[in-house]
Design a protein around this motif. Structure first.
Motif, PDB file in Angstrom:
ATOM      1  N   GLY A   1       0.809  -1.208   0.000  1.00 15.48           N
ATOM      2  CA  GLY A   1       0.000   0.000   0.000  1.00 15.48           C
ATOM      3  C   GLY A   1       0.845   1.263   0.000  1.00 15.48           C
ATOM      4  N   LEU A   2       1.941   1.247   0.768  1.00 16.34           N
ATOM      5  CA  LEU A   2       2.861   2.388   0.777  1.00 16.34           C
ATOM      6  C   LEU A   2       3.534   2.557  -0.585  1.00 16.34           C
ATOM      7  N   PHE A   3       3.964   1.442  -1.185  1.00 15.43           N
ATOM      8  CA  PHE A   3       4.571   1.504  -2.512  1.00 15.43           C
ATOM      9  C   PHE A   3       3.595   2.097  -3.519  1.00 15.43           C
ATOM     10  N   PHE A   4       2.340   1.625  -3.472  1.00 17.94           N
ATOM     11  CA  PHE A   4       1.340   2.107  -4.434  1.00 17.94           C
ATOM     12  C   PHE A   4       1.039   3.584  -4.208  1.00 17.94           C
ATOM     13  N   SER A   5       0.897   3.992  -2.949  1.00 13.73           N
ATOM     14  CA  SER A   5       0.596   5.393  -2.642  1.00 13.73           C
ATOM     15  C   SER A   5       1.720   6.307  -3.110  1.00 13.73           C
ATOM     16  N   ALA A   6       2.972   5.888  -2.861  1.00 10.38           N
ATOM     17  CA  ALA A   6       4.120   6.710  -3.278  1.00 10.38           C
ATOM     18  C   ALA A   6       4.161   6.859  -4.791  1.00 10.38           C
ATOM     19  N   ASN A   7       3.813   5.802  -5.509  1.00  6.20           N
ATOM     20  CA  ASN A   7       3.824   5.880  -6.977  1.00  6.20           C
ATOM     21  C   ASN A   7       2.617   6.626  -7.517  1.00  6.20           C
ATOM     22  N   ALA A   8       1.504   6.581  -6.779  1.00  3.01           N
ATOM     23  CA  ALA A   8       0.315   7.308  -7.222  1.00  3.01           C
ATOM     24  C   ALA A   8       0.569   8.808  -7.265  1.00  3.01           C
ATOM     25  N   LEU A   9       1.486   9.287  -6.405  1.00  5.05           N
ATOM     26  CA  LEU A   9       1.819  10.712  -6.401  1.00  5.05           C
ATOM     27  C   LEU A   9       2.559  11.134  -7.666  1.00  5.05           C
ATOM     28  N   LYS A  10       3.087  10.148  -8.402  1.00  2.88           N
ATOM     29  CA  LYS A  10       3.827  10.460  -9.633  1.00  2.88           C
ATOM     30  C   LYS A  10       2.928  10.386 -10.868  1.00  2.88           C
ATOM     31  N   PHE A  11       1.627  10.498 -10.641  1.00  5.24           N
ATOM     32  CA  PHE A  11       0.679  10.383 -11.752  1.00  5.24           C
ATOM     33  C   PHE A  11       0.958  11.416 -12.835  1.00  5.24           C
ATOM     34  N   ILE A  12       1.130  12.667 -12.438  1.00  6.13           N
ATOM     35  CA  ILE A  12       1.325  13.741 -13.414  1.00  6.13           C
ATOM     36  C   ILE A  12       2.673  13.606 -14.118  1.00  6.13           C
ATOM     37  N   ASP A  13       3.674  13.061 -13.433  1.00  8.37           N
ATOM     38  CA  ASP A  13       5.031  12.990 -13.983  1.00  8.37           C
ATOM     39  C   ASP A  13       5.258  11.792 -14.907  1.00  8.37           C
ATOM     40  N   GLY A  14       4.233  11.042 -15.192  1.00 10.64           N
ATOM     41  CA  GLY A  14       4.375   9.902 -16.088  1.00 10.64           C
ATOM     42  C   GLY A  14       3.482   8.739 -15.720  1.00 10.64           C
ATOM     43  N   GLY A  15       3.006   8.723 -14.461  1.00 14.77           N
ATOM     44  CA  GLY A  15       2.123   7.640 -14.053  1.00 14.77           C
ATOM     45  C   GLY A  15       0.806   7.621 -14.802  1.00 14.77           C
ATOM     46  N   TRP A  16       0.453   8.763 -15.425  1.00 11.93           N
ATOM     47  CA  TRP A  16      -0.792   8.814 -16.206  1.00 11.93           C
ATOM     48  C   TRP A  16      -0.777   7.848 -17.383  1.00 11.93           C
ATOM     49  N   PHE A  17       0.420   7.506 -17.876  1.00  7.10           N
ATOM     50  CA  PHE A  17       0.480   6.658 -19.073  1.00  7.10           C
ATOM     51  C   PHE A  17      -0.053   5.246 -18.786  1.00  7.10           C
ATOM     52  N   PRO A  18       0.514   4.500 -17.813  1.00  8.90           N
ATOM     53  CA  PRO A  18      -0.032   3.164 -17.565  1.00  8.90           C
ATOM     54  C   PRO A  18      -1.455   3.195 -17.038  1.00  8.90           C
ATOM     55  N   VAL A  19      -1.795   4.231 -16.246  1.00  5.79           N
ATOM     56  CA  VAL A  19      -3.156   4.319 -15.721  1.00  5.79           C
ATOM     57  C   VAL A  19      -4.147   4.552 -16.864  1.00  5.79           C
ATOM     58  N   GLY A  20      -3.824   5.490 -17.747  1.00  5.91           N
ATOM     59  CA  GLY A  20      -4.705   5.764 -18.881  1.00  5.91           C
ATOM     60  C   GLY A  20      -4.865   4.562 -19.790  1.00  5.91           C
ATOM     61  N   PHE A  21      -3.747   3.897 -20.067  1.00  7.72           N
ATOM     62  CA  PHE A  21      -3.802   2.718 -20.927  1.00  7.72           C
ATOM     63  C   PHE A  21      -4.598   1.597 -20.265  1.00  7.72           C
ATOM     64  N   SER A  22      -4.396   1.414 -18.948  1.00 11.05           N
ATOM     65  CA  SER A  22      -5.124   0.369 -18.218  1.00 11.05           C
ATOM     66  C   SER A  22      -6.615   0.664 -18.194  1.00 11.05           C
ATOM     67  N   VAL A  23      -6.988   1.935 -18.033  1.00 11.91           N
ATOM     68  CA  VAL A  23      -8.408   2.313 -18.055  1.00 11.91           C
ATOM     69  C   VAL A  23      -9.017   2.009 -19.416  1.00 11.91           C
ATOM     70  N   LEU A  24      -8.281   2.288 -20.490  1.00 13.57           N
ATOM     71  CA  LEU A  24      -8.768   1.984 -21.834  1.00 13.57           C
ATOM     72  C   LEU A  24      -8.977   0.481 -22.012  1.00 13.57           C
ATOM     73  N   ILE A  25      -8.002  -0.308 -21.563  1.00 15.62           N
ATOM     74  CA  ILE A  25      -8.130  -1.765 -21.655  1.00 15.62           C
ATOM     75  C   ILE A  25      -9.314  -2.254 -20.834  1.00 15.62           C
ATOM     76  N   LEU A  26      -9.479  -1.695 -19.641  1.00 18.40           N
ATOM     77  CA  LEU A  26     -10.589  -2.098 -18.764  1.00 18.40           C
ATOM     78  C   LEU A  26     -11.926  -1.738 -19.402  1.00 18.40           C
ATOM     79  N   LEU A  27     -11.990  -0.592 -20.065  1.00 17.61           N
ATOM     80  CA  LEU A  27     -13.213  -0.182 -20.747  1.00 17.61           C
ATOM     81  C   LEU A  27     -13.549  -1.160 -21.878  1.00 17.61           C
ATOM     82  N   ILE A  28     -12.536  -1.570 -22.619  1.00 18.74           N
ATOM     83  CA  ILE A  28     -12.750  -2.549 -23.694  1.00 18.74           C
ATOM     84  C   ILE A  28     -13.237  -3.872 -23.113  1.00 18.74           C
ATOM     85  N   MET A  29     -12.620  -4.314 -22.009  1.00 13.02           N
ATOM     86  CA  MET A  29     -13.008  -5.581 -21.388  1.00 13.02           C
ATOM     87  C   MET A  29     -14.467  -5.558 -20.948  1.00 13.02           C
TER      88      MET A  29
END
Length: 622
Positions: free
Chosen positions: A412-440
């Motif tokens: 949970g700590l690892f995930f929270s620390a990485n969630a703070l990097k959303f704007i700095d590049g974390g948006w890429f895997p999150v956005g792609f994962s959301v697209l895949i989830l929407l298709i599923m």
């Protein structure tokens, strides 16, 4: 007997090194440097920080990889298979269709699978770029060539996929064995110059770092997690090699080599703080630098190949489970059914990987994008593990939660620390994962709509057979194989043929293909055949989500044809989609129509001969 088992066991260990540990084995190229090169939350290169960060690395590898995955998570398998999809289907197999377990863990499993796709895009990019960045150590003038050379290597890797990996896969194990030996030797050399660094194994240094710099240590976890990339592969690839060879490869080879190398990097930086950039390559003597860049590139290719193959395998499993649209699958090996190539997935990955490299330009920049997908998958695996010990091992829920609590807190700590990097590049895997989830979710909802339509407009198979005896349609010569989604219902294509053409072949095999929530179904439990009368047969074929499906071969085995000219004809239903107001959002209906239109036809998925397929059209109104 022992002499034959020992080489086989060693071969599995060597194979596990090549396939399972490629990702985590190449993390020393960028993980340690990424902690001290973070532009937003820089860590000063002081002895206290070096000891603290190294201690975090060491105990993350011990707690998360060794204790959690190697000794705990790998105890749960679905008929020998591991990974988040296998664990999800294992749990769902113990749940009823309406249970709370299915309502919660099916979405969680889909999110985990979507995050794995994000990880599969980033791994080839960051691994290859980090290896090619070794050119900067040879000469700073080579820096402009890092991105072009990386793109050439990545493009060649994906272009080669259509040829299959059967030939080069045999080199994966020896390549990674050499790589881990080199990791250890480089680490030992650097440690010998400053043996005081061995004190970093003491967890006190990690605790002191957290205590004295609480906020900074939280941000640092977002980069420390890079040393764990690939940990999920230990579990996901368990079906290929078994738990025991993977454990042996980790404990005896991979973990000691990684530990020595990270400590060696710390020793080098402790002695020369200006060596924090390209730390890994600076550990090598000048005469070995060129060879090390080549070896690092080969190791990252192996790591990338393992991830690409993992994406193919998981996509095949999700297709069988009707979670994603059907896609063309090419089997590239005559001996190993698990070696497949999926053109649509391959070109999508190549385009995204190239985009990623061109956008981020360096491995340090990509590090911000990497962690969210990895830690998200780890956290979901924790929830599944808790459910597994409660449902399968019959632990009390309180004991299960107490046992999993340390892992969940750390993840949970690892995930929270990485969630703070959303704007700095974390948006890429999150956005792609959301697209895949929407298709599923859209595809699953559309498939359910088709099944509901078939149930509303279908006839029971027994009633259809009785009707044949009454109306006596024209019985044309030959044998038709008709696919049906329900073993109690007459195939829609057959009903349409009888209603529109007033003709039914003299022999009809109503074929119902069942994908069980297990990896494989043994041939002895594969088929059930029932004579319904009037030349109508009901054939139920059961497969696991990891099985290869070849209907013509199966039918020839069950119904050998004496006359080669009297081959089977395959009668299938082809859907088209129309829209009406209400229900789904219009954009989602159009998305499903697009997916359905571009999905690989059932005839190709089941390897039906194209010249023997007849399609009957039906309309689905959403």
């Amino acid at each position: 007997m022992k002499t034959t088992q020992k080489p086989a066991a060693l071969g599995l260990v060597l194979g596990a090194l090549g396939v399972v540990f490629g990702d985590i084995g190449t993390s020393p190229l960028y993980a340690f440097e990424a902690v001290f090169s973070d532009a937003l939350h820089p860590v000063s290169v002081t002895p206290e920080n070096i000891y603290g960060v190294l201690s975090l690395f060491v105990w993350s590898l011990i707690i998360i990889v060794t204790l959690k995955y190697v000794f705990f998570i790998m105890r749960f398998d679905n008929d020998g298979e591991g990974g988040i999809v296998a664990l999800m289907t294992l749990l769902l197999g113990k749940a009823t269709r309406t249970s709370a377990l299915r309502r919660w863990f099916l979405p969680l499993g889909l999110i985990g699978a979507a995050l794995f796709y994000g990880d599969g895009i980033i791994t080839p990019a960051i691994s290859v770029v980090s290896a090619v960045e070794g050119l900067e150590t040879i000469s700073p003038q080579l820096s402009p060539y890092v991105v072009p050379v990386s793109l050439v290597i990545l493009s060649a890797l994906f272009l080669f996929q259509r040829q299959g990996t059967e030939r080069i896969a045999k080199l994966f194990g020896p390549t990674m064995l050499i790589w881990f030996v080199v990791l250890a030797l480089l680490g030992i050399k650097a440690i010998a110059g400053n043996p005081e660094i061995l004190r970093a194994i003491n967890p006190i240094y990690a605790l002191e770092f957290i205590q004295t710099q609480a906020l900074l240590s939280f941000f640092v976890l977002g980069a420390v997690v890079l040393c764990l990339t690939g940990a999920e592969a230990l579990y996901a690839d368990m079906g290929h090699f078994g738990a025991h060879p993977i454990r042996r490869a980790w404990i005896r080879i991979a973990f000691p080599a990684l530990l020595l190398n990270y400590l060696g990097q710390g020793a080098l930086v402790l002695q020369s703080p200006d060596h924090i950039h390209n730390t890994f390559f600076r550990m090598a003597p000048d005469w070995a630098l060129h060879g090390l860049v080549v070896l690092a590139t080969l190791a990252t290719i192996v790591a990338s190949q393992a991830v690409i193959s993992g994406v193919y395998s998981m996509t095949q499993q999700l297709i069988q489970l009707r979670v994603v649209p059907r896609m063309r699958i090419v089997h590239t090996s005559t001996q190993n059914s698990g070696q497949i190539y999926m053109p649509a997935v391959n070109w999508m990955m190549l385009g995204l990987v190239i985009t990623l490299v061109l956008y981020f330009q360096s491995s340090n920049a990509m590090g911000a994008a990497y962690g969210i997908a990895v830690t998200g998958t780890m956290l979901i695996t924790d929830f599944f593990a808790i459910a597994a010990v409660i449902k399968l091992k019959r632990w009390h829920w309180g004991i299960a939660l107490l046992g999993a609590l340390p892992f969940m807190v750390i993840d949970g700590l690892f995930f929270s620390a990485n969630a703070l990097k959303f704007i700095d590049g974390g948006w890429f895997p999150v956005g792609f994962s959301v697209l895949i989830l929407l298709i599923m979710t859209t595809w699953m909802r559309g498939v359910q709509a088709i099944l509901s339509h078939e149930q509303r407009h279908s006839q029971l198979l027994a009633e259809f057979v009785q009707k044949l005896q009454t109306i006596q349609p024209y019985r044309s010569k030959g044998t038709a194989v008709c696919l049906t989604s329900d073993d109690q219902v007459a195939p829609m294509a057959l009903v349409l043929m009888g209603e529109r053409l007033h003709a039914v072949p003299e022999k009809v095999i109503c074929l119902h293909v069942v994908i069980e929530e297990v990896p494989r179904v043994t041939p002895s439990h594969r088929q059930t055949l029932k004579d319904m009368g009037q030349g109508i047969y009901l054939l139920i074929l059961k497969y696991g989500y990891g099985d290869q499906i070849n209907l013509p071969a199966q039918l020839e085995h069950l119904f050998p044809q004496d006359d080669p000219t009297n081959r089977y004809g395959y009668l299938i239903n082809r859907w088209s989609v129309d829209f009406e107001p209400g229900g789904w959002a219009l954009w989602r209906k159009k998305l499903f129509a697009l997916l359905l239109r571009n999905a690989t036809p059932q005839s190709r998925m089941f390897e039906m001969p194209p010249d023997r397929v007849i399609e009957m059209g039906s309309r689905l109104i959403l």
